[in-house]
Design a protein around this motif. Structure first.
Motif, short mmCIF file in Angstrom:
data_model
loop_
_atom_site.label_atom_id
_atom_site.label_comp_id
_atom_site.label_asym_id
_atom_site.label_seq_id
_atom_site.Cartn_x
_atom_site.Cartn_y
_atom_site.Cartn_z
N PHE A 166 0.72 -1.17 -0.49
CA PHE A 166 0.03 -0.32 -0.49
C PHE A 166 1.16 0.94 0.28
O PHE A 166 2.29 1.37 0.55
CB PHE A 166 -0.72 -0.15 1.23
CG PHE A 166 -1.94 0.69 1.35
CD1 PHE A 166 -3.24 0.27 0.54
CD2 PHE A 166 -1.68 2.30 1.63
CE1 PHE A 166 -4.55 2.05 0.81
CE2 PHE A 166 -2.35 3.36 1.52
CZ PHE A 166 -4.05 2.99 1.37
N GLY A 167 0.76 1.82 -1.34
CA GLY A 167 1.56 3.41 -1.08
C GLY A 167 2.91 3.14 -1.42
O GLY A 167 3.54 4.44 -0.99
N THR B 285 -1.80 8.02 -2.95
CA THR B 285 -1.05 8.39 -0.99
C THR B 285 -0.44 9.30 -1.62
O THR B 285 -0.46 10.16 -0.60
CB THR B 285 -0.64 7.56 -0.35
OG1 THR B 285 0.29 6.68 -1.34
CG2 THR B 285 -0.98 5.85 -0.24
N GLN B 286 0.37 9.88 -2.03
CA GLN B 286 1.21 11.16 -2.14
C GLN B 286 0.79 11.93 -3.45
O GLN B 286 0.14 12.77 -3.26
CB GLN B 286 2.93 11.30 -2.83
CG GLN B 286 2.82 10.57 -1.17
CD GLN B 286 4.64 9.84 -1.38
OE1 GLN B 286 5.45 10.63 -2.58
NE2 GLN B 286 5.07 9.24 -0.83
N MET B 287 1.02 11.71 -4.59
CA MET B 287 0.08 12.98 -6.08
C MET B 287 0.08 12.51 -7.25
O MET B 287 0.07 10.75 -7.04
CB MET B 287 2.23 13.89 -6.26
CG MET B 287 2.61 14.61 -4.90
SD MET B 287 1.42 16.05 -4.43
CE MET B 287 1.37 17.24 -6.20
N PRO B 288 -0.46 13.45 -7.60
CA PRO B 288 -1.13 12.60 -9.27
C PRO B 288 -0.40 11.80 -10.46
O PRO B 288 0.10 11.48 -10.92
CB PRO B 288 -2.44 13.64 -9.73
CG PRO B 288 -1.99 14.52 -8.97
CD PRO B 288 -1.60 13.96 -7.51
N ASN C 92 -6.35 17.41 -17.18
CA ASN C 92 -6.08 15.15 -16.57
C ASN C 92 -7.49 15.53 -15.68
O ASN C 92 -7.38 17.08 -14.59
CB ASN C 92 -5.14 15.43 -15.87
CG ASN C 92 -3.90 15.36 -17.47
OD1 ASN C 92 -4.05 14.58 -18.06
ND2 ASN C 92 -3.24 16.37 -17.54
N ILE C 93 -8.06 14.64 -15.11
CA ILE C 93 -8.62 14.47 -14.01
C ILE C 93 -7.98 13.90 -13.09
O ILE C 93 -7.77 13.00 -13.59
CB ILE C 93 -10.23 13.80 -14.61
CG1 ILE C 93 -10.55 14.36 -15.34
CG2 ILE C 93 -10.76 13.87 -12.82
CD1 ILE C 93 -12.28 13.77 -15.71
N THR C 94 -7.53 14.31 -11.75
CA THR C 94 -7.35 13.70 -10.46
C THR C 94 -8.03 13.77 -9.55
O THR C 94 -9.25 15.14 -9.38
CB THR C 94 -6.04 14.80 -10.15
OG1 THR C 94 -6.61 16.14 -9.92
CG2 THR C 94 -5.05 15.01 -11.33
N GLY C 95 -8.05 12.69 -9.19
CA GLY C 95 -8.72 12.68 -7.36
C GLY C 95 -8.12 13.07 -6.49
O GLY C 95 -6.91 13.60 -6.05
N GLU C 96 -8.73 13.15 -5.62
CA GLU C 96 -7.55 13.11 -3.90
C GLU C 96 -6.60 11.96 -3.17
O GLU C 96 -7.11 10.64 -3.52
CB GLU C 96 -8.59 13.30 -2.94
CG GLU C 96 -9.79 14.86 -3.22
CD GLU C 96 -10.80 15.08 -2.02
OE1 GLU C 96 -11.01 14.29 -1.16
OE2 GLU C 96 -11.19 16.36 -2.77
N ARG C 97 -5.92 12.33 -2.58
CA ARG C 97 -5.07 11.75 -1.82
C ARG C 97 -5.89 10.54 -0.96
O ARG C 97 -7.01 10.92 -0.44
CB ARG C 97 -4.08 12.54 -0.94
CG ARG C 97 -3.37 13.13 -1.27
CD ARG C 97 -2.19 13.41 -0.62
NE ARG C 97 -0.67 14.40 -1.27
CZ ARG C 97 -0.25 15.19 -0.06
NH1 ARG C 97 -0.01 15.25 0.66
NH2 ARG C 97 0.37 16.08 -1.12
N VAL C 98 -5.34 9.31 -0.91
CA VAL C 98 -5.88 8.18 -0.43
C VAL C 98 -5.18 7.54 1.24
O VAL C 98 -3.94 7.84 0.71
CB VAL C 98 -6.61 7.20 -1.09
CG1 VAL C 98 -8.20 7.47 -2.08
CG2 VAL C 98 -5.51 5.84 -1.03
#
Length: 355
Positions: free
Chosen positions: A275-276, A330-333, A347-353
């Motif tokens: 993970f990450g 977990t850090q950057m797109p 681009n479409i980017t989500g948020e950190r998880v």
């Protein structure tokens, strides 16, 4: 008169060459001994070996030296060749051109330390292979690779095709190619399992001007690695999933990789069981790359998420990065050097998880 004499000499030479050229041969075999005898009896002009359905256990390497225009064909899943012990199963050396291997199951020995399914390589004089096709084969359980094209950058192979093959549980790079240009790698499967995580699904080292499309990768260490000197390639419409590390690596620390097009790929749920820890896509010394219309995400981001969706080292320059979806990091797109002259937009980017 002089022209007439030259024409007669040319015609006589052609007739003599035709007489010296051995005719291709055709064999139908149903036992391992018959297969080995057919291989030994082939002329350099090749021919065809047809394997009847059944199981063929082979201890020694089946070697071809300077053999061209050869087809080795089975009946699909019902034709199984098992390699027993160390050593490659099929080895093609030297001037081996326009050879085809299709519709076979090739299985390695789980106890072997050194073994690949099919190897195309140069001979000691530097004569190379090329224009070969491997189609509809299942290559599994070899200590190294299911298939290897071993070219030299000063004397590369060319125009090799791998289509509709299934690679699984080969321990190193399941498909390995060095200096194999103008390639077509289309519609193949590269998978691992709970028992075996291959080092990579496919490793292309110094392979340029090729097409890599509609291939699926899962449960490998890395899905696809484009090594240094792999230039002008098109990586299109593939799926890279559930790798232990990154799904796609572009370039490495050994030299520059340039002018590749990476488009329309689904790259998801990589850094599996870590993970990450790893990026979905990682790039090093890669310049003038087009990275568009790709999807990078995780099927279950609460269990598997990447570190960054796309990581560009500070040795990467002049990328076009647009019209992608970047999610579940977990850090950057996108990580990149702001002085790298990159074009990054739309681009479409989500948020950190977080886990």
């Amino acid at each position: 008169m002089k022209i007439t004499i030259l024409l007669l000499l040319a015609m006589l030479s052609a007739v003599c060459f035709a007489q010296d050229r051995p005719a291709p041969r055709e064999y139908s075999v149903s036992t391992a001994e018959e297969l080995k005898e057919a291989v030994k009896s082939l002329p350099w002009t090749g021919g065809k070996i047809t394997l009847m359905p059944g199981e063929y256990v082979i201890k020694e390497t089946l070697s071809f030296s300077g053999t061209s225009f050869l087809t080795i064909e089975g009946a699909g899943a019902s034709t199984v060749i098992k390699k027993e012990g160390n050593g490659d199963l099929f080895l093609f050396e030297g001037n081996c051109w326009h050879d085809t291997i299709r519709d076979l199951v090739l299985e390695g020995d789980p106890k072997a330390d050194v073994s690949s399914g099919i190897v195309f390589t140069a001979d000691k004089a530097g004569n190379r292979c090329g224009c070969v096709t491997v189609e509809g084969c299942r290559l599994t359980g070899f200590a190294q690779s299911g298939l290897r094209f071993e070219g030299d950058r000063k004397n590369p192979q060319s125009s090799n095709t791998v289509i509709r093959c299934w690679f699984q549980n080969n321990k190193s790079h399941q498909l390995y190619a060095s200096a194999s240009n103008d390639f077509h790698i289309i519609g193949n499967q590269f998978g691992g399992s709970a028992e075996c995580t291959p080092l990579s699904g496919c490793f292309l080292d110094g392979c340029s001007a090729g097409t890599y499309t509609m291939n699926y990768h899962w449960d490998n260490g890395k899905g696809l690695v484009l090594g240094s000197g792999s230039n002008f390639d098109r990586i299109e419409n593939n799926r890279f999933e559930e790798s232990r590390s990154c799904g796609l690596q572009i370039g490495d620390e050994n030299g520059e990789t340039s002018y590749d097009i990476i488009t329309g790929n689904t790259i998801h749920t990589n850094s599996k069981n870590n993970f990450g820890a790893a990026d979905q896509v990682a790039a090093f010394n890669a310049n003038n790359i087009t990275f568009t219309n790709n999807q990078l995400f995780s099927w279950n981001h609460l269990e598997t998420a990447s570190r960054n969706a796309l990581f560009l080292s500070d040795t990467c320059r002049e990328w076009i990065i647009k019209d992608n979806i970047f999610r579940h990091f977990t850090q950057m797109p996108v990580v990149y050097d702001k002085n790298g002259k990159h074009i990054i937009k739309d681009n479409i980017t989500g948020e950190r998880v977080k886990k």
